[in-house]
Write a protein that holds these residues in place. Structure first.
Motif, PDB file in Angstrom:
ATOM      1  N   ARG A   1       5.752   5.548  -2.010  1.00 39.02           N
ATOM      2  CA  ARG A   1       6.896   5.304  -1.127  1.00 39.02           C
ATOM      3  C   ARG A   1       7.670   4.087  -1.638  1.00 39.02           C
ATOM      4  O   ARG A   1       7.548   2.988  -1.097  1.00 39.02           O
ATOM      5  CB  ARG A   1       6.430   5.078   0.302  1.00 39.02           C
ATOM      6  CG  ARG A   1       5.579   6.222   0.850  1.00 39.02           C
ATOM      7  CD  ARG A   1       5.209   5.982   2.302  1.00 39.02           C
ATOM      8  NE  ARG A   1       4.134   6.864   2.694  1.00 39.02           N
ATOM      9  CZ  ARG A   1       2.924   6.470   3.079  1.00 39.02           C
ATOM     10  NH1 ARG A   1       2.637   5.179   3.140  1.00 39.02           N
ATOM     11  NH2 ARG A   1       1.998   7.348   3.412  1.00 39.02           N
TER      12      ARG A   1
ATOM     13  N   ARG B   1      -1.348  -3.935  -6.230  1.00 41.20           N
ATOM     14  CA  ARG B   1      -2.750  -3.900  -5.792  1.00 41.20           C
ATOM     15  C   ARG B   1      -3.177  -5.247  -5.227  1.00 41.20           C
ATOM     16  O   ARG B   1      -3.854  -5.326  -4.190  1.00 41.20           O
ATOM     17  CB  ARG B   1      -3.654  -3.515  -6.967  1.00 41.20           C
ATOM     18  CG  ARG B   1      -3.542  -2.049  -7.377  1.00 41.20           C
ATOM     19  CD  ARG B   1      -4.454  -1.749  -8.538  1.00 41.20           C
ATOM     20  NE  ARG B   1      -4.299  -0.376  -8.996  1.00 41.20           N
ATOM     21  CZ  ARG B   1      -4.101  -0.013 -10.260  1.00 41.20           C
ATOM     22  NH1 ARG B   1      -4.021  -0.948 -11.201  1.00 41.20           N
ATOM     23  NH2 ARG B   1      -3.985   1.262 -10.587  1.00 41.20           N
TER      24      ARG B   1
ATOM     25  N   THR C   1       0.837  -1.208   0.000  1.00 46.24           N
ATOM     26  CA  THR C   1       0.000   0.000   0.000  1.00 46.24           C
ATOM     27  C   THR C   1       0.866   1.251   0.000  1.00 46.24           C
ATOM     28  O   THR C   1       0.576   2.221  -0.715  1.00 46.24           O
ATOM     29  CB  THR C   1      -0.921  -0.006   1.233  1.00 46.24           C
ATOM     30  OG1 THR C   1      -1.739  -1.176   1.217  1.00 46.24           O
ATOM     31  CG2 THR C   1      -1.821   1.227   1.249  1.00 46.24           C
ATOM     32  N   GLY C   2       1.936   1.235   0.784  1.00 44.41           N
ATOM     33  CA  GLY C   2       2.848   2.374   0.812  1.00 44.41           C
ATOM     34  C   GLY C   2       3.486   2.624  -0.545  1.00 44.41           C
ATOM     35  O   GLY C   2       3.614   3.786  -0.990  1.00 44.41           O
TER      36      GLY C   2
ATOM     37  N   LYS D   1       1.739  -2.060 -11.021  1.00 46.89           N
ATOM     38  CA  LYS D   1       0.657  -1.637 -10.129  1.00 46.89           C
ATOM     39  C   LYS D   1      -0.338  -2.758  -9.862  1.00 46.89           C
ATOM     40  O   LYS D   1      -0.895  -2.861  -8.762  1.00 46.89           O
ATOM     41  CB  LYS D   1      -0.047  -0.420 -10.699  1.00 46.89           C
ATOM     42  CG  LYS D   1       0.762   0.874 -10.563  1.00 46.89           C
ATOM     43  CD  LYS D   1      -0.078   2.092 -10.887  1.00 46.89           C
ATOM     44  CE  LYS D   1       0.718   3.366 -10.608  1.00 46.89           C
ATOM     45  NZ  LYS D   1      -0.084   4.584 -10.889  1.00 46.89           N
TER      46      LYS D   1
ATOM     47  N   ARG E   1       1.335   4.321  -2.933  1.00 48.68           N
ATOM     48  CA  ARG E   1       1.205   5.746  -2.614  1.00 48.68           C
ATOM     49  C   ARG E   1       2.496   6.517  -2.872  1.00 48.68           C
ATOM     50  O   ARG E   1       2.634   7.668  -2.453  1.00 48.68           O
ATOM     51  CB  ARG E   1       0.787   5.903  -1.148  1.00 48.68           C
ATOM     52  CG  ARG E   1      -0.616   5.375  -0.870  1.00 48.68           C
ATOM     53  CD  ARG E   1      -0.961   5.447   0.604  1.00 48.68           C
ATOM     54  NE  ARG E   1      -2.322   4.992   0.846  1.00 48.68           N
ATOM     55  CZ  ARG E   1      -2.877   4.862   2.057  1.00 48.68           C
ATOM     56  NH1 ARG E   1      -2.155   5.160   3.141  1.00 48.68           N
ATOM     57  NH2 ARG E   1      -4.116   4.439   2.190  1.00 48.68           N
TER      58      ARG E   1
END
Length: 485
Positions: A223, A375, A217-218, A371, A221
């Motif tokens: 990171r 995900r 998840t990071g 991605k 975003r």
């Protein structure tokens, strides 16, 4: 309404069947606690991997990761200790007749679990406080007993549950009282090896996917620094290695159920009547009339999987092979079958995700960075928890109506206290508050760690240690020349 009428009304409202409420409370608290078990068992192991890499290869990112993980681990361990303690008390409060009859045997594995729990707690404390107080390798080795104790503690608890599926190691007299107990026979009952292996591997699988999902998840975003990639790689690799092993152990356990708990197996496979060439049915349900409705049947596969040596000719015992009061109800059968489909379906999806990761790593020597993979990895933590919960539903609901297989039924074991519904509401509110608090604490820690960007002042692991008196005088603002030598 008079006070007397009010009292009568409250008494009538409270005079409910305690069995469903006792089952609901036990199921809820177990479902909550079991989410923390994988973290308690596997997070210490993943922390030690990062710690080893930090010390062996002088890896600063791994050192930051190990320190932060150890603090998260301590928080989840503390909450798990609370929820686990509540479960222990519930055996006496909700199932007093069960404990009264079987406590001498059933309590043995829990005695060992207590020893392993205290060992784990002691070394968690030593490891946390040893960051600035021990040399690097000495500190690393103080962490090794944590995952070891966690694994054996889990095995002890699962041994108790396995004993409920395959009671052994005791002698009863004609009055139904236990007169002799063999601790080895109780712990190493027939169901214990496969059930324990299935749970321990599940702990590493679920724990790995849960931790990796946070870093995925990071990265989604933005990171994508080495720290996040390393955190993801360690955790996801542990889960990816555990996944195919778990599928093999799960297959062996399903065959054990086929041979030793045929009625549970019939509920799993939705088999109303004994026969051969039984299809593997995806979804579907059992109707009140005893027929199967809906779903996608795969001809002969359930028979073949039960015993490949005889293939589609393998006979599978049906639900109708025992009286109605000795098998799961129609509703329970549908719950078991659905939970089985969820467990197998999501487990297969996690396996395919692990294969994706493994293939990319094999040929490119790095994790997938697309991605869609991230995900999927971000969702894997929640899906792994659902898979584990579904597996426990199969184990527990599939054994119904027995609390001790073919020895004692649930109704015979439960408390007669009609006010159990009150404790259920209280426990629900308490656990909800505990869960929310845990999430807020972990998120707060994460934000503070990100703002710090590394080790904060005075918290550097394995850094130079000042003399205690010098630290005190520095805090008091004394100039260096005036400090005590």
């Amino acid at each position: 309404m008079t006070m007397g009428e009010t009292a009568v009304g409250l008494a009538v409202a409270a005079a409910v069947d305690p069995v469903p409420w006792a089952r609901a409370q036990m199921a809820f608290t177990l479902a909550f606690h079991i989410i923390l078990v994988p973290l308690g068992v596997s997070w210490a192991f993943m922390t030690l991997i990062a710690n080893y890499r930090a010390v062996r290869h002088d890896d600063h990112d791994a050192l930051v990761l190990a320190q932060r993980w150890s603090k998260y681990m301590a928080v989840t361990f503390a909450v798990g200790a609370v929820t686990g303690t509540v479960l222990s008390f519930e055996f006496g409060l909700l199932w007093p007749r069960f404990m009264g009859t079987w406590g001498e045997a059933f309590g043995i594995p829990f005695a060992f679990e207590g020893l392993f729990f205290f060992t784990e707690a002691i070394f968690v404390a030593i490891y946390i406080f040893g960051w600035r107080r021990l040399k690097p390798w000495a500190h690393f080795w103080t962490g090794v007993p944590i995952p070891v104790a966690g694994v054996f503690g889990s095995i002890s608890v699962v041994a108790a549950n396995a004993w409920m599926n395959a009671p052994a190691g005791f002698t009863m007299n004609a009055n139904g009282e236990i007169t002799d107990v063999d601790p080895v026979g109780v712990i190493f009952n027939d169901s214990m090896p496969l059930q324990a292996a299935h749970m321990v591997i599940a702990a590493y699988l679920v724990g790995g996917f849960l931790v990796a999902s946070v870093y995925a998840t990071g990265m989604l975003r933005g990171r994508s620094d080495r720290y996040h990639r390393l955190g993801f790689t360690i955790a996801f690799t542990v889960a990816a290695v555990a996944t195919p092993v778990q599928m093999g152990v799960g297959d062996a356990l399903a065959r054990w159920v086929y041979n030793n708990q045929p009625v549970k197996f019939a509920a799993i496979e939705l088999v109303p009547a004994t026969g051969s060439d039984v299809p593997e049915r995806l979804l579907g349900r059992l109707t009140p009339g005893g027929t199967v409705s809906g779903g996608i049947p795969i001809p002969g596969l359930a028979s073949w999987l039960s015993d490949p040596s005889t293939g589609r000719a393998t006979v599978v015992q049906g639900l109708d092979s025992v009286p109605a009061d000795e098998r799961p109800t129609v509703r329970e059968t549908n719950v078991v079958h659905t939970a089985w489909d969820v467990m197998v379906g999501l487990g297969t999806a996690l396996f395919l995700l692990s294969v994706w990761y493994g293939v990319v790593w094999m040929f490119r020597r790095r994790m997938p960075r697309g991605k869609w993979f991230l995900r999927a990895a971000a969702c894997a933590g929640v899906l792994a928890v659902i898979t584990m919960e579904a597996g426990w539903i199969v184990t527990e609901v599939g054994r119904q109506p027995w609390i001790v297989y073919q020895r004692m039924k649930v109704e015979e074991a439960a408390t007669a206290n009609t006010g159990v519904w009150i404790t259920f509401i209280g426990v629900f509110v308490l656990y909800a508050a505990l869960g929310v608090t845990l999430i807020l604490v972990l998120r707060g820690m994460s934000r503070r760690f990100r703002r710090a960007g590394g080790f904060v002042e005075g918290d550097t692991p394995y850094g130079p240690t000042e003399d205690a008196s010098e630290q005190v005088e520095e805090a008091a603002g004394k100039p260096v020349e005036e400090r005590t030598p």
